[in-house]
Design a protein around this motif. Structure first.
Motif, PDB file in Angstrom:
ATOM      1  N   THR A 249       1.726  47.396  16.173  1.00 39.09           N
ATOM      2  CA  THR A 249       2.631  46.286  15.829  1.00 39.09           C
ATOM      3  C   THR A 249       3.988  46.786  15.322  1.00 39.09           C
ATOM      4  OG1 THR A 249       0.761  44.837  15.355  1.00 39.09           O
ATOM      5  CG2 THR A 249       2.898  44.229  14.401  1.00 39.09           C
ATOM      6  N   PRO A 250       4.068  47.640  14.307  1.00 39.88           N
ATOM      7  CA  PRO A 250       5.396  48.126  13.892  1.00 39.88           C
ATOM      8  C   PRO A 250       6.061  48.997  14.941  1.00 39.88           C
ATOM      9  CG  PRO A 250       3.662  49.254  12.687  1.00 39.88           C
ATOM     10  CD  PRO A 250       3.000  48.140  13.434  1.00 39.88           C
ATOM     11  N   LEU A 251       5.251  49.802  15.678  1.00 41.24           N
ATOM     12  CA  LEU A 251       5.850  50.636  16.729  1.00 41.24           C
ATOM     13  C   LEU A 251       6.490  49.763  17.816  1.00 41.24           C
ATOM     14  CD1 LEU A 251       3.166  53.451  17.119  1.00 41.24           C
ATOM     15  CD2 LEU A 251       5.466  53.673  16.163  1.00 41.24           C
ATOM     16  N   THR A 252       5.812  48.671  18.177  1.00 43.75           N
ATOM     17  CA  THR A 252       6.363  47.766  19.188  1.00 43.75           C
ATOM     18  C   THR A 252       7.645  47.109  18.681  1.00 43.75           C
ATOM     19  OG1 THR A 252       4.146  47.353  20.052  1.00 43.75           O
ATOM     20  CG2 THR A 252       5.855  45.765  20.616  1.00 43.75           C
ATOM     21  N   ALA A 253       7.618  46.722  17.401  1.00 46.54           N
ATOM     22  CA  ALA A 253       8.814  46.095  16.816  1.00 46.54           C
ATOM     23  C   ALA A 253       9.981  47.070  16.794  1.00 46.54           C
ATOM     24  CB  ALA A 253       8.499  45.600  15.408  1.00 46.54           C
ATOM     25  N   SER A 255      10.425  49.727  18.729  1.00 45.03           N
ATOM     26  CA  SER A 255      10.852  49.991  20.100  1.00 45.03           C
ATOM     27  C   SER A 255      11.671  48.838  20.662  1.00 45.03           C
ATOM     28  CB  SER A 255       9.629  50.255  20.977  1.00 45.03           C
ATOM     29  OG  SER A 255       9.994  50.427  22.317  1.00 45.03           O
ATOM     30  N   SER A 256      11.218  47.605  20.404  1.00 47.91           N
ATOM     31  CA  SER A 256      11.924  46.427  20.939  1.00 47.91           C
ATOM     32  C   SER A 256      13.321  46.300  20.339  1.00 47.91           C
ATOM     33  CB  SER A 256      11.114  45.164  20.655  1.00 47.91           C
ATOM     34  OG  SER A 256       9.852  45.239  21.281  1.00 47.91           O
ATOM     35  N   GLN A 257      13.435  46.496  19.021  1.00 49.30           N
ATOM     36  CA  GLN A 257      14.740  46.362  18.376  1.00 49.30           C
ATOM     37  C   GLN A 257      15.716  47.443  18.853  1.00 49.30           C
ATOM     38  OE1 GLN A 257      14.515  45.056  14.014  1.00 49.30           O
ATOM     39  NE2 GLN A 257      12.443  45.848  14.394  1.00 49.30           N
ATOM     40  N   LEU A 258      15.236  48.666  18.988  1.00 46.73           N
ATOM     41  CA  LEU A 258      16.099  49.738  19.463  1.00 46.73           C
ATOM     42  C   LEU A 258      16.522  49.498  20.910  1.00 46.73           C
ATOM     43  CD1 LEU A 258      14.333  52.880  17.911  1.00 46.73           C
ATOM     44  CD2 LEU A 258      16.445  51.774  17.151  1.00 46.73           C
ATOM     45  N   GLU A 276      18.238  48.485   9.278  1.00 43.13           N
ATOM     46  CA  GLU A 276      17.473  48.045   8.109  1.00 43.13           C
ATOM     47  C   GLU A 276      16.118  47.475   8.526  1.00 43.13           C
ATOM     48  OE1 GLU A 276      19.909  45.282   6.080  1.00 43.13           O
ATOM     49  OE2 GLU A 276      21.166  46.822   5.103  1.00 43.13           O
ATOM     50  N   SER A 277      16.095  46.722   9.619  1.00 42.09           N
ATOM     51  CA  SER A 277      14.826  46.169  10.112  1.00 42.09           C
ATOM     52  C   SER A 277      13.887  47.288  10.565  1.00 42.09           C
ATOM     53  CB  SER A 277      15.097  45.186  11.251  1.00 42.09           C
ATOM     54  OG  SER A 277      13.889  44.688  11.774  1.00 42.09           O
ATOM     55  N   VAL A 278      14.490  48.275  11.288  1.00 41.62           N
ATOM     56  CA  VAL A 278      13.673  49.421  11.728  1.00 41.62           C
ATOM     57  C   VAL A 278      13.161  50.202  10.528  1.00 41.62           C
ATOM     58  CG1 VAL A 278      13.763  51.625  12.926  1.00 41.62           C
ATOM     59  CG2 VAL A 278      14.777  49.593  13.978  1.00 41.62           C
ATOM     60  N   TYR A 279      14.033  50.324   9.494  1.00 44.44           N
ATOM     61  CA  TYR A 279      13.615  51.054   8.283  1.00 44.44           C
ATOM     62  C   TYR A 279      12.433  50.372   7.613  1.00 44.44           C
ATOM     63  CZ  TYR A 279      13.798  52.971   3.566  1.00 44.44           C
ATOM     64  OH  TYR A 279      13.470  53.554   2.359  1.00 44.44           O
ATOM     65  N   ASP A 281      10.164  48.529   9.073  1.00 45.37           N
ATOM     66  CA  ASP A 281       8.993  48.781   9.920  1.00 45.37           C
ATOM     67  C   ASP A 281       8.473  50.204   9.745  1.00 45.37           C
ATOM     68  OD1 ASP A 281       8.966  46.226  10.951  1.00 45.37           O
ATOM     69  OD2 ASP A 281      10.281  46.734  12.647  1.00 45.37           O
ATOM     70  N   VAL A 282       9.397  51.165   9.597  1.00 49.98           N
ATOM     71  CA  VAL A 282       8.984  52.556   9.398  1.00 49.98           C
ATOM     72  C   VAL A 282       8.264  52.713   8.064  1.00 49.98           C
ATOM     73  CG1 VAL A 282       9.839  54.896   9.029  1.00 49.98           C
ATOM     74  CG2 VAL A 282      10.729  53.527  10.913  1.00 49.98           C
ATOM     75  N   ARG A 283       8.775  52.059   7.007  1.00 50.45           N
ATOM     76  CA  ARG A 283       8.083  52.114   5.711  1.00 50.45           C
ATOM     77  C   ARG A 283       6.695  51.495   5.807  1.00 50.45           C
ATOM     78  NH1 ARG A 283      11.273  49.934   0.696  1.00 50.45           N
ATOM     79  NH2 ARG A 283       9.273  50.636  -0.183  1.00 50.45           N
ATOM     80  N   HIS A 284       6.632  50.361   6.515  1.00 47.65           N
ATOM     81  CA  HIS A 284       5.331  49.723   6.716  1.00 47.65           C
ATOM     82  C   HIS A 284       4.376  50.666   7.456  1.00 47.65           C
ATOM     83  CE1 HIS A 284       2.523  46.397   7.450  1.00 47.65           C
ATOM     84  NE2 HIS A 284       2.412  46.874   8.690  1.00 47.65           N
ATOM     85  N   LEU A 285       4.895  51.319   8.491  1.00 48.12           N
ATOM     86  CA  LEU A 285       4.082  52.249   9.274  1.00 48.12           C
ATOM     87  C   LEU A 285       3.674  53.458   8.432  1.00 48.12           C
ATOM     88  CD1 LEU A 285       2.922  52.901  12.069  1.00 48.12           C
ATOM     89  CD2 LEU A 285       5.085  54.020  12.632  1.00 48.12           C
ATOM     90  N   SER A 286       4.572  53.955   7.596  1.00 54.23           N
ATOM     91  CA  SER A 286       4.264  55.101   6.737  1.00 54.23           C
ATOM     92  C   SER A 286       3.182  54.751   5.720  1.00 54.23           C
ATOM     93  CB  SER A 286       5.536  55.571   6.033  1.00 54.23           C
ATOM     94  OG  SER A 286       5.247  56.619   5.127  1.00 54.23           O
ATOM     95  N   LYS A 287       3.309  53.573   5.130  1.00 53.97           N
ATOM     96  CA  LYS A 287       2.317  53.131   4.151  1.00 53.97           C
ATOM     97  C   LYS A 287       0.948  52.957   4.801  1.00 53.97           C
ATOM     98  CE  LYS A 287       1.548  49.652   0.571  1.00 53.97           C
ATOM     99  NZ  LYS A 287       2.072  48.415  -0.075  1.00 53.97           N
TER     100      LYS A 287
END
Length: 460
Positions: A249-253, A255-258, A276-279, A281-287
């Motif tokens: 889910t965060p990876l898709t988000a 990828s789509s935003q980029l 900021e949105s990608v950041y 998602d990255v924090r969410h993915l890291s957690k």
């Protein structure tokens, strides 16, 4: 060597020892009885002959010879002889006229010392008896072949040999047959297990409910093992599926935003919004990744953890500050009313970091899902266990969902709008089980929930 043959040979060995012992005992006893019987008969005959010879004025040698020839006692080749104190033969009788005994003087001297001795001459058994009175000192020799006794012993020996070998053969055949019957359930269990595969994992071993024996216990144990394996596989399958979904889910988000931002040139502010949105998602993915790593560590072998004495009260006292740091609205109330006098009752063997994570996850849920964001913690130490009760006055958990809350990625329907991964309670459960403890939950919808964690104290 097949197990069936080994069981048969072991059974035959046991039967061999038993039969050999019984046959040897019977033969020895019968042979001893026969020997004692012939000794008694020959001794009595010697005493009778000595008394007759003593009364020479009444019984002369011819009369005694006639008496001996007329006596029937089932003994074959009888020979009677008497010697005076000078070892001169004073009387002799034999069933066969040519049958005589050549007696060594050492036997006569030994009989004068011991009174009665038993010896053998050829195939005959003999007794030397020393008779004395005021006027007579003679040694009487009586010898005979115990034809009936020896024949009985030979017959008994043949019967015992036949019984022994017949018993061994019967034991082998019977042992082979019954060992096959004994091992038949093992073969049936093996056949049932061979039919179990990944596609047919729900199949179980047939158990005989009418006989509660060792095979039934083995089948039940294997079925319980298969149930645990099936639960583990199901849990793993659900975990992989849910983890893949949560990670994708965060990876898709991202990828789509980029991809959208790169389709054309944009202003700096627009790029900043995307970054900021990608950041986030990255924090969410890291957690999420960190939580999965903790989950994997809690699912491992206790032998691979850094185990040391840990004071549970110290872990609990760090929770209020930790909860305030994560959310200023969170409030943790500690209750140490029943603190023991002995420090050892507050110590457990475990990993301090994992135990802190487990308790923190439960407390965090209590604060998150309560309107007042408050959690109460009560510590109680007993002789062998430490009990930690964590309660809140939140929305509660419906009764049908209580059995699922410790499953990975499971979230109660009433909390679906809250942020989270559904791994906190599952992680806490695995950590507590890793420390040989137990965790239970009781909840009333609309009134609150209480978790009770029990961990064994350290043994010094």
């Amino acid at each position: 060597m097949p197990v069936r043959l080994r069981i048969t040979l072991l059974f035959c060995l046991i039967v061999f020892v038993i039969l050999a012992t019984v046959c040897a005992t019977v033969y020895y006893y019968s042979s001893t009885v026969r020997s004692n019987n012939i000794k008694t008969r020959l001794t009595n005959r010697a005493i009778t002959l000595a008394r007759l010879l003593k009364q020479s004025q009444v019984f002369d040698r011819a009369l005694i010879h006639k008496i001996d020839s007329s006596t029937s006692n089932n003994l074959k080749d009888q020979t009677f002889q008497a010697y005076d104190y000078r070892n001169d033969k004073i009387y002799s009788y034999s069933d066969a006229p040519s049958d005589t005994l050549t007696v060594d003087t050492a036997i006569l001297d030994d009989a004068r010392v011991k009174g009665t001795i038993f010896f053998k001459i050829g195939n005959k058994e003999a007794v030397a008896y020393h008779y004395t009175n005021a006027t007579t000192r003679i040694v009487v020799i009586t010898a005979a072949y115990d034809k009936d006794g020896q024949a009985n012993i030979r017959t008994l020996s043949n019967i015992l040999r036949f019984s022994f070998f017949a018993g061994i053969i019967i034991a082998f055949v019977g042992g082979y047959f019954f060992s096959g019957r004994l091992l038949q359930p093992i073969k049936q269990i093996a056949d049932d297990i061979n039919e179990i595969s990944a596609r047919n994992f729900a199949r179980r071993i047939n158990t005989n409910t009418t006989v509660n024996d060792e095979w039934h216990y083995l089948s039940e144990t294997l079925n319980q093992l298969l149930n645990r394996l099936q639960d583990s596989f199901e849990t793993q399958r659900r975990f992989v599926s849910n983890a893949s979904h949560e990670l994708s889910t965060p990876l898709t988000a991202i990828s789509s935003q980029l991809e959208v931002s790169l389709q054309k040139n944009r202003e700096a502010q627009q790029y900043r919004v995307v970054m900021e949105s990608v950041y986030q998602d990255v924090r969410h993915l890291s957690k999420l990744t960190q939580t999965l790593l903790e989950f994997a560590q809690a699912s491992g072998d206790p032998g691979g953890l850094n185990i040391m004495p840990v004071r549970m009260d110290e872990i609990l006292m760090g929770l209020p500050a930790a909860m305030k740091k994560s959310n200023p609205d969170y409030l943790v109330i500690l209750s140490f009313d029943d603190m023991p006098a002995e420090e050892q009752k507050l110590i457990v063997f475990g990993n301090a970091e994992l135990l802190s994570t487990a308790i923190r996850n439960i407390v965090s849920n209590a604060c998150k899902y309560s309107e007042d964001h408050k959690a109460s913690i009560k510590l109680q130490a007993e002789d062998e266990t430490i009990t930690i009760a964590i309660s809140d006055k939140g929305m509660g958990i419906p009764e049908p969902e209580l059995k699922y809350i410790f499953q990975p990625f499971y979230r109660v329907n009433t909390t679906a709008q809250q942020s989270g991964f559904g791994l906190g309670l599952s992680l806490a459960y695995r950590i507590i089980k890793l420390h040989k403890g137990n965790i239970t939950v009781s909840s009333t919808p609309g009134q609150g929930t209480e978790f009770e964690v029990t961990i064994p104290t350290a043994k010094f």
